[in-house]
Design an enzyme around this catalytic site. Structure first.
Site, short mmCIF file in Angstrom:
data_model
loop_
_atom_site.label_atom_id
_atom_site.label_comp_id
_atom_site.label_asym_id
_atom_site.label_seq_id
_atom_site.Cartn_x
_atom_site.Cartn_y
_atom_site.Cartn_z
N GLU A 277 24.31 47.06 41.10
CA GLU A 277 25.06 48.27 41.43
C GLU A 277 24.84 49.35 40.37
OE1 GLU A 277 28.94 47.98 43.85
OE2 GLU A 277 29.60 48.34 41.80
N GLU A 280 21.49 50.85 40.99
CA GLU A 280 21.58 51.73 42.17
C GLU A 280 22.26 53.05 41.80
OE1 GLU A 280 23.83 50.06 45.40
OE2 GLU A 280 23.63 51.87 46.64
N CYS A 303 32.68 45.84 46.74
CA CYS A 303 33.09 44.44 46.52
C CYS A 303 34.19 43.99 47.46
CB CYS A 303 33.58 44.26 45.08
SG CYS A 303 32.37 44.68 43.86
N SER A 323 27.87 51.74 48.00
CA SER A 323 26.78 50.95 47.43
C SER A 323 26.29 49.94 48.46
CB SER A 323 27.26 50.21 46.18
OG SER A 323 26.34 49.20 45.82
N LYS A 362 37.81 38.11 52.98
CA LYS A 362 36.54 37.43 52.67
C LYS A 362 36.17 36.45 53.78
CE LYS A 362 35.64 39.02 48.43
NZ LYS A 362 34.46 39.86 48.18
N GLU A 365 34.48 38.63 56.19
CA GLU A 365 33.19 39.04 55.63
C GLU A 365 32.14 37.95 55.80
OE1 GLU A 365 32.91 39.15 51.34
OE2 GLU A 365 31.71 40.98 51.42
N GLU A 370 25.42 39.90 59.67
CA GLU A 370 24.34 40.26 58.74
C GLU A 370 24.32 39.37 57.49
OE1 GLU A 370 26.80 42.17 59.77
OE2 GLU A 370 27.67 43.41 58.19
N CYS A 519 42.07 42.56 43.35
CA CYS A 519 41.99 41.20 43.90
C CYS A 519 43.16 40.33 43.47
CB CYS A 519 40.68 40.55 43.49
SG CYS A 519 39.23 41.44 44.09
#
Length: 593
Positions: A277, A280, A303, A323, A362, A365, A370, A519
Site C-alpha cells: 500500500e 502504491e 483493510c 487502494s 470478514k 469478504e 474474486e 478492528c
C-alpha cells in the site's frame, strides 16, 4: 446541583439523566433499550423509577435530573412494573435458551432471573415461526427480537447505513429491511455492529465453528490458522479477564491444542500490506504531482471489508480512490496456498485456511468471488473472537491456564507497526512510519515513533507531515506537506467522503475503518462493548507495539525474504496477481421483487 437517590445525596450536572447520575453513584438501574453508544429511546420501560411529585413512573434513561429531585429505584410499584414489563417482553420472545448463541450472555434472560420470573401470567403472543435470515456474516432470528430498537439506532446513528427499520404497523410491527427483502438485497455492510448491541439472540454471526471442527478432524487436511491483531486484545474477556488483557501467547497455545497444523499471524500480512500500500501511495503521488493525472488522490485504505462494501454502495463513483491492496486476511490466503504450500511441499487442494477475526464482515469478504487468486478459495473459514472462545471452551481449554507460546514461521514474524492495525489510526501510523523512511532514509520525526495525532477515539482525526531532505528518486516530494485523515465508524466515513466528493478535502491519504475504535471494536468481538472497553483494548494494542523488537513493517525480515524468494518486488506482477483486487459498483437497494 444535588439530587437524592434512595435517600442518598448525589451530585448531578445539568443535562444528565437519572440513569447517568445513578450509574456514577454506584446505583444500578436495569435497562434493555439503552446503550452507551446510542441515543436515548425509552421504549422498553425496564428502567422505570419513582420520582417524588410525579404521578407516573419515570424512565430513568430519558428523564433529566433536576435540582432537589428525590428518586426511588426500588419501591414496590417500581419492582412490580419492571417485572410486568419483562414478562411482556418474554411473552413475545420465542426461542430455546439452551440452544441460543447468546446463552449465558442474554440481557433479557439475566433480567428474568434477577426478577425471579419463572412463569408468565398470560399466554405467549403468537408462536415461533423459525424464520431465520442467514447471510454469510449475520444471522437474524426475528422470533427473539424484543423491539428494543438498538439495531436500528446502531445502523442509523453509528453507521449511517439505514439497512434495518421498524416495518409494519400496530401489532404487526417488526424490525425488517426494505420491503422485507433481506439484508443481502440492501446496502447492509455486514459490519455486525448490530450484533454487538442486540440484548438477545435475535442477531448473531453466521457460525463456521462446525466446518472448522470437521477440517481439524480430517487427517487428509492440512489446517493453518491466522489471527488478527485486535483478537489478542479482547479474547481474554470471554474467559473472565479484564478488558485490555493481552493474551497473544496464550491464544497461540490454545490454538495449537485445538489441533491446527500451523499457527500464523495476520500481522505478517499487515506488514506486507504496508509495503504494497505504501508503494502504491508513492506511485499515486508521483502520477499526480509529476504526470498531473487526476482522480488518484486521496487514496483510501482497503483493510476493512465493511468500509469496502459501504463505498461500493454509497460512493461508487469514488472507488478509484481505494487502494487496490487486499486486506491482510485476504493477502494471507493466497500466500498460504502458493508460497507456503510450495515451500513445505503441501498440496494446496488439501490445505484449509482459517482466520480468527474481530470482524463479521470478514466472513462476507472471504466469500467474494474474486478472492481465489491461489486457484482455490483463498480463505476457507472465518471465525470471530467469540467463536474461537467457544471452540476453546468446547475443548475444555481455559485461556487463563494456557502457557505462553510463539507463532510458527515464516508467517509468525511481525512488527509493532502490524499490531496497531487493530486500533483506529493504526494503519495510517504504520504506513507513515514506512513511507517517510523510504522517501527520506530517516525515521519519522515523532518521539518513539508514536504518531499521536492519528491516535485516539475522536471520530475524524487529521494530521500533516512535511517531507524534507528526500532521496534523489523522490525529489518530486521535497518540501511536500502530506495531509492525512483517519475516520472510524461509517457515519464518520461519510463526513470524510462527502468532503472528497465535493472537492473540499485536501487529503492525500485517508484511513477508514467501519467499526468504532477500528478492528478492536469489531462486530465479532466479545459482548458487551462500550467506549471504556474499546479504550482498554486500544491501550493493550499500543502496549503490544511498544513491546515489539521491530516496530516498522519494512524491517520485517520475513517480508524481505518473501520478496527475495517469491514476489520479486513491491507491486510486482506476481504481487498484483495475488495481493491486489478490484471493487464493484453497487446500488443502494435491489429492485423490489
Amino acid at each position: 446541583m444535588d439530587i437524592y437517590i434512595n435517600g442518598k445525596k448525589c451530585k448531578a450536572v445539568q443535562g444528565e439523566t437519572i440513569l447517568e447520575v445513578a450509574g456514577k453513584n454506584g446505583v444500578r438501574i436495569p435497562t434493555l433499550c439503552y446503550h452507551s453508544d446510542l441515543c436515548l429511546a425509552g421504549n422498553c420501560r425496564i428502567c422505570v423509577v419513582d420520582v417524588d411529585g410525579a404521578r407516573t413512573l419515570q424512565t430513568a434513561c430519558t428523564a433529566m435530573a433536576s435540582n432537589g429531585m428525590k428518586i426511588w429505584t426500588n419501591t414496590p410499584r417500581v419492582i412490580k412494573a419492571r417485572k410486568m414489563n419483562i414478562q411482556l417482553l418474554l411473552g413475545s420472545h420465542f426461542g430455546e435458551c439452551y440452544t441460543c448463541p447468546r446463552n449465558n450472555n442474554c440481557e433479557l434472560l439475566k433480567l428474568a432471573e434477577e426478577y425471579g420470573i419463572e412463569e408468565l401470567p398470560f399466554p405467549k403472543k403468537g408462536k415461533r415461526t423459525g424464520a431465520l435470515e442467514i447471510t454469510p456474516s449475520i444471522t437474524r432470528d426475528p422470533d427473539k427480537c424484543i423491539m428494543c430498537g438498538r439495531c436500528v439506532r446502531t445502523c442509523e446513528e453509528l453507521q449511517g447505513v439505514h439497512a434495518v427499520k421498524p416495518v409494519g404497523r400496530s401489532s404487526d410491527i417488526h424490525i425488517g429491511t426494505f420491503f422485507d427483502q433481506g439484508l443481502m438485497h440492501t446496502s447492509c455492510t455486514m459490519c455486525g455492529q448490530c450484533i454487538n448491541r442486540c440484548p438477545t439472540g435475535a442477531l448473531y454471526e453466521t457460525s463456521c465453528v462446525q466446518p472448522v471442527w470437521d477440517a481439524l478432524a480430517d487427517p487428509d487436511k492440512y489446517v493453518v490458522v491466522q489471527t488478527a491483531p485486535a483478537v489478542r486484545a479482547a479474547l481474554g474477556e470471554e474467559f473472565g479477564m479484564e478488558p485490555g488483557s493481552r493474551v497473544t501467547g496464550k491464544m497461540v497455545a490454545g490454538l495449537r491444542r485445538l489441533g491446527f497444523n500451523k499457527i500464523f499471524d495476520t500481522q505478517f500480512t499487515a506488514d506486507l500490506t504496508i509495503i504494497e500500500e505504501g508503494t502504491e501511495f508513492l506511485t499515486r503521488l508521483k502520477r499526480t504531482l509529476v504526470n498531473k493525472e487526476k482522480g488518484l488522490l486521496p487514496m483510501t485504505t482497503s483493510c476493512s471489508p465493511g468500509w469496502i462494501k459501504y463505498i461500493e454502495h454509497f460512493y461508487p463513483e469514488l472507488l478509484t480512490h481505494v487502494s487496490t491492496c487486499k486486506s491482510p486476511q485476504q493477502m494471507f490466503g493466497p500466500l498460504a496456498k502458493t508460497y507456503f504450500a510450495e515451500k513445505e511441499g503441501i498440496n494446496p487442494a488439501k490445505m484449509i485456511t482459517v482466520s480468527i477475526m474481530p470482524c463479521v464482515a470478514k466472513k462476507y469478504e472471504a466469500e467474494r468471488p474474486e478472492m481465489n487468486a491461489s486457484g482455490y478459495k483463498d480463505v476457507d473459514y472465518v471465525l470471530t473472537t467469540r467463536e474461537l472462545a467457544k471452540m476453546m471452551k468446547m475443548a475444555g481449554l481455559d485461556l487463563k491456564d494456557m502457557p505462553v507460546e510463539e507463532y510458527d514461521n515464516p508467517f509468525g514474524i511481525s512488527t509493532g507497526a502490524a499490531v496497531i492495525f487493530g486500533a483506529t489510526g493504526g494503519v495510517m501510523e504504520a504506513a507513515l512510519r514506512t513511507v517517510y523512511e523510504i522517501v527520506t532514509g530517516r525515521e519519522i520525526p515523532f518521539k518513539n515513533l508514536d504518531i499521536t495525532p492519528v491516535r485516539g477515539m475522536e471520530d475524524v482525526k487529521e494530521a500533516e507531515v512535511t517531507i524534507e531532505g528526500v532521496k534523489e528518486e523522490y525529489k518530486f516530494l521535497e518540501g511536500a506537506k502530506v495531509k492525512v485523515a483517519v475516520a472510524h465508524s461509517l457515519s464518520a466515513a461519510k463526513k470524510v467522503m462527502d468532503k472528497v466528493r465535493s472537492g473540499e478535502a485536501e487529503y492525500h491519504f485517508i484511513e477508514i475503518m467501519a467499526c468504532p475504535g477500528g478492528c478492536l471494536g469489531g462486530g465479532g468481538q466479545p459482548i458487551p462493548t462500550s467506549p471504556e472497553i474499546r479504550k482498554a483494548r486500544a491501550r493493550a494494542i499500543y502496549e503490544e507495539d511498544e513491546s515489539m523488537t521491530i516496530r516498522k513493517s519494512h524491517e520485517n525480515p520475513a517480508i524481505k525474504k518473501l520478496y527475495e524468494d517469491f514476489l520479486e518486488k513491491p507491486n510486482s506482477h506476481k504481487a498484483h496477481e495475488l495481493l491486489h483486487t478490484h471493487y464493484l459498483k453497487r446500488k443502494r437497494f435491489d429492485k423490489v421483487k
